[in-house]
Design an enzyme around this catalytic site. Sequence first.
Site, PDB file in Angstrom:
ATOM      1  N   ASP A 140      48.070  68.696 -20.771  1.00  0.00           N
ATOM      2  CA  ASP A 140      48.299  69.607 -21.638  1.00  0.00           C
ATOM      3  C   ASP A 140      49.016  68.643 -23.036  1.00  0.00           C
ATOM      4  O   ASP A 140      49.211  67.332 -23.162  1.00  0.00           O
ATOM      5  CB  ASP A 140      50.328  69.516 -21.330  1.00  0.00           C
ATOM      6  CG  ASP A 140      50.853  68.085 -20.681  1.00  0.00           C
ATOM      7  OD1 ASP A 140      50.311  67.242 -20.932  1.00  0.00           O
ATOM      8  OD2 ASP A 140      52.398  68.689 -20.677  1.00  0.00           O
TER       9      ASP A 140
ATOM     10  N   TYR B 257      42.466  42.397   8.589  1.00  0.00           N
ATOM     11  CA  TYR B 257      41.685  43.714   9.514  1.00  0.00           C
ATOM     12  C   TYR B 257      40.970  43.575  10.863  1.00  0.00           C
ATOM     13  O   TYR B 257      40.844  41.935  10.019  1.00  0.00           O
ATOM     14  CB  TYR B 257      41.223  44.486   8.911  1.00  0.00           C
ATOM     15  CG  TYR B 257      39.543  44.209   8.254  1.00  0.00           C
ATOM     16  CD1 TYR B 257      38.677  44.780   8.812  1.00  0.00           C
ATOM     17  CD2 TYR B 257      39.872  43.909   6.696  1.00  0.00           C
ATOM     18  CE1 TYR B 257      37.480  44.240   8.749  1.00  0.00           C
ATOM     19  CE2 TYR B 257      39.018  43.696   6.199  1.00  0.00           C
ATOM     20  CZ  TYR B 257      37.361  44.019   6.636  1.00  0.00           C
ATOM     21  OH  TYR B 257      36.543  43.950   6.430  1.00  0.00           O
TER      22      TYR B 257
ATOM     23  N   HIS C  66      34.572  39.326  -0.320  1.00  0.00           N
ATOM     24  CA  HIS C  66      35.469  39.225   1.115  1.00  0.00           C
ATOM     25  C   HIS C  66      34.653  38.837   2.157  1.00  0.00           C
ATOM     26  O   HIS C  66      33.671  39.365   2.773  1.00  0.00           O
ATOM     27  CB  HIS C  66      35.326  40.471   0.689  1.00  0.00           C
ATOM     28  CG  HIS C  66      36.294  41.511   2.616  1.00  0.00           C
ATOM     29  ND1 HIS C  66      37.642  40.786   2.498  1.00  0.00           N
ATOM     30  CD2 HIS C  66      35.395  42.217   2.981  1.00  0.00           C
ATOM     31  CE1 HIS C  66      37.293  41.441   3.700  1.00  0.00           C
ATOM     32  NE2 HIS C  66      36.871  41.682   3.687  1.00  0.00           N
TER      33      HIS C  66
ATOM     34  N   LEU D  40      58.621  61.124 -35.184  1.00  0.00           N
ATOM     35  CA  LEU D  40      58.077  60.437 -36.953  1.00  0.00           C
ATOM     36  C   LEU D  40      57.148  59.449 -36.903  1.00  0.00           C
ATOM     37  O   LEU D  40      57.403  58.600 -36.386  1.00  0.00           O
ATOM     38  CB  LEU D  40      59.302  59.739 -37.087  1.00  0.00           C
ATOM     39  CG  LEU D  40      60.945  60.547 -37.195  1.00  0.00           C
ATOM     40  CD1 LEU D  40      62.415  60.096 -37.733  1.00  0.00           C
ATOM     41  CD2 LEU D  40      61.188  61.718 -38.334  1.00  0.00           C
ATOM     42  N   TYR D  41      56.589  60.365 -37.187  1.00  0.00           N
ATOM     43  CA  TYR D  41      54.718  59.364 -37.346  1.00  0.00           C
ATOM     44  C   TYR D  41      54.364  58.245 -38.273  1.00  0.00           C
ATOM     45  O   TYR D  41      54.899  59.310 -39.587  1.00  0.00           O
ATOM     46  CB  TYR D  41      53.795  60.091 -36.479  1.00  0.00           C
ATOM     47  CG  TYR D  41      54.141  60.675 -35.884  1.00  0.00           C
ATOM     48  CD1 TYR D  41      54.126  59.792 -34.639  1.00  0.00           C
ATOM     49  CD2 TYR D  41      54.408  62.156 -35.529  1.00  0.00           C
ATOM     50  CE1 TYR D  41      53.226  60.816 -33.439  1.00  0.00           C
ATOM     51  CE2 TYR D  41      54.960  62.471 -33.927  1.00  0.00           C
ATOM     52  CZ  TYR D  41      53.911  62.084 -33.245  1.00  0.00           C
ATOM     53  OH  TYR D  41      54.251  62.842 -31.591  1.00  0.00           O
TER      54      TYR D  41
END
Length: 812
Positions: free
Chosen positions: A541, A255, A224, A641-642
């Site tokens: 969860d 900057y 950089h 549905l798997y």
Amino acid sequence: MAGPRVVIIGAGVVGAALADEISARGWTEVTVVDQGPLPATGGSSSHAPGLVFQTNSSKTMTELARYTVEKFCSLDVDGKPCFLQVGGLEVATTPERLVELHRRHGWITAWGIESRILTPDECVEQHPLVNRDKVLGGLLVPTDGLAKAVLAVEAQIRRATDRGVRFLARHEVLDVQQSEGRVTGVLTDQGEIPADIVVCCAGIWGPKIARMAGMNLPLTPLAHQLAWTGPVPALAGQTEEAVRPILRHQDADLYYRDRFDGIGIGYYGHRPMPISADDILSVDEADEMPSVLKFTEDDFADAWTETQSLLPATKEAKVEEGINGLFSFTTDNFPLLGESPDVKGFWVAEAVWVTHSAGVGRAMAEWLVDGHCSSFDLHECDVNRFEPHQLSPEYVLARDCQNFVEVYDILHPLQPSGHPRPIRTSPFHERQRQHGAFFLEANGWERPQWYEANAGLVEGRTIPTPNEWAAQYWSPIVGAEAQATRETVAMYDMTALKRLEVSGPGAADFLERLVTGKVAKSVGSVTYTLLLDHDGGIRSDITVARLARDLFQVGANGNLDLDWFTRHLPADGSVQVRDITPGTCCVGLWGPLARKVLQPLTDEDFSNDGLKYFRAQRAHIGSVPVTAMRLSYVGELGWELYTTADLGQKLWDTLWRAAEPLGGIIAGRGAFNSLRLEKGYRSFGTDMTYEHDPYEAGVGFAVKLDKGDFIGKAALERRKADVRRKLTCLTIDDPRSVVMGKEPVYDGGRAVGYVTSAAYGYTIGKGIAYAWLPTELTAPGTTLHLGYFDQRVEAVVAEEPLFDPTMSRLRG
């Protein structure tokens, strides 16, 4: 207590901060080694320009930066300050950037840091060198400033040394020693150092060191550009190093910072210049320091032209010196923190810039000493968050370089990543393409957001158009798909959901110890439950389905759940955990006509009595064997549905042939998100994270304190009685004012919280926003305002769920 024997590899801003923080907590048998001299070791810390801008879309990253600012402000070396708090100013030179500054102002306000939007004249008052005719406005954060990185390293080394920490300069690490899956020490060119814990804080050398412990670190050092002007006549006589705010001109990837009567210029607008950690020169080989490469003037030409336009006074100066300095980039712009999944006791704290260094030092010290981090939510930073494909060399290099290019870009929350893509496709992908799917990416999966084949559904419906920002990566088809789901039936691709298999004679007891609910129930039971950390914070969860006596399927949130399970496996081999996601797929079939689609396709009983809500069973749908779970994230009758990946397309085709004649549709994630918010369902990582407990997050029903002990139970019992904030449902009447998340919430002129998830509710006809608020502001009917760019949007606290509060549609 002296604590265990700890070796920290790297004495830059991160290693020094960790040594200071960990010794302050009583662990003093600590050795810090570095191949370079102290305190300027030759890594990124030694040449870093030191600009600390705290504004970040991530609450965690902002809080890490805030702690760094606070700590550095308290440090000095023989009276020389380690932080110059001159403020931070970002300027806009385009209308788009000015709008973006308002969004950034919202973030920093939401995270509790003072900031304000400036007019062009106020920008010039703050930084008189700025061209008034070029800027349209600015964002000022008064507490930003310049970190004196090398001084901060020295100050923290002194503090740690006073507590007994040993620092060894000029010690090159040759190997990380291990025995039976755990670290035993570090081998340097000057001998062995025994250790119980090794922490890699090696920065740009991180991948090289991590490899010694068998760890693949997704980090790329990239060059950089940083240049320094000679004297600027307008700054003649400036005796203080910095008096003006640090300045960002992000429209041009630039900057700036003061350096007495000159200016430092940083530039991200050049081509990416990656380098392998193995190719970085040693301290003795480098002309200046290993992290500094030769300045490439041609790459800087545009930066200098633009600088003279923004700061006209620089036309009377010249660029007198410059470097291409190496910094660490990652695939998602977050640090890499945590313990190796394979070698116990080997930890990393990598890809950390000066801005966040002291905060990371504190976080790592808490994690090591206490077993968890109490000050910061680190789920975005955990090194074990990555999927296997995200560790491939091609992926890491491509995404790290992309992040360099985009470092100052205006990025939409839904903006998809670039190359390499596509990576993961479900068995339904070809059918989705045939229906005109608009794909976004989820954990590498191509996931439809909506389907152009459903464009005809829009006619005759009221689908309000959101504001210009929210309308990106949106179509009115999203609203039509949501409404049609509630009217008939829809098929959703849920393959991107992480699926784990937990098996073995000890599986039930193992899960009971980890989760808050009771999962050791009858075969066929499905339980929504939580994983907690030791402090009672929510780690995830999940749903747990018991498919056989010793077999469970877990619907998880990502690789961190797999890592958590793996770390807690019993040593006797009685439990196995396996990621079954790649070899399986899932269709969500939901809507009032879902049973009419499914029941004729199978001999199994899918009536309300045959398969109750939150129950699972094995069945054949046509010729396809499936695991059917009666649960729904959209609040409608139906099933997940798997089946195995090889049969996925057959399952899709079978369901579609049955659904289409009934007016069924296939629907995308845009509709899904709207429907789940109408139902009040939480999303981990967005609505709730490690910093929240179940009672605050509104999922206390998933905690069964009357069961046996589980991780986090004792802490949770203490927290239950002291709930001071809550995840709260808000509704918005104006359809064009739907927000997108991370906006501040105001009570009058006071910022009191922030938005997590948001969407338009196409069934209820209102905008929906969930937000964290103080408990005293969570009563239904309370009127608040959301800060959306430069607007204040009225929102009202509502009872939840907004849709089907009696659950009759789900249980019917």
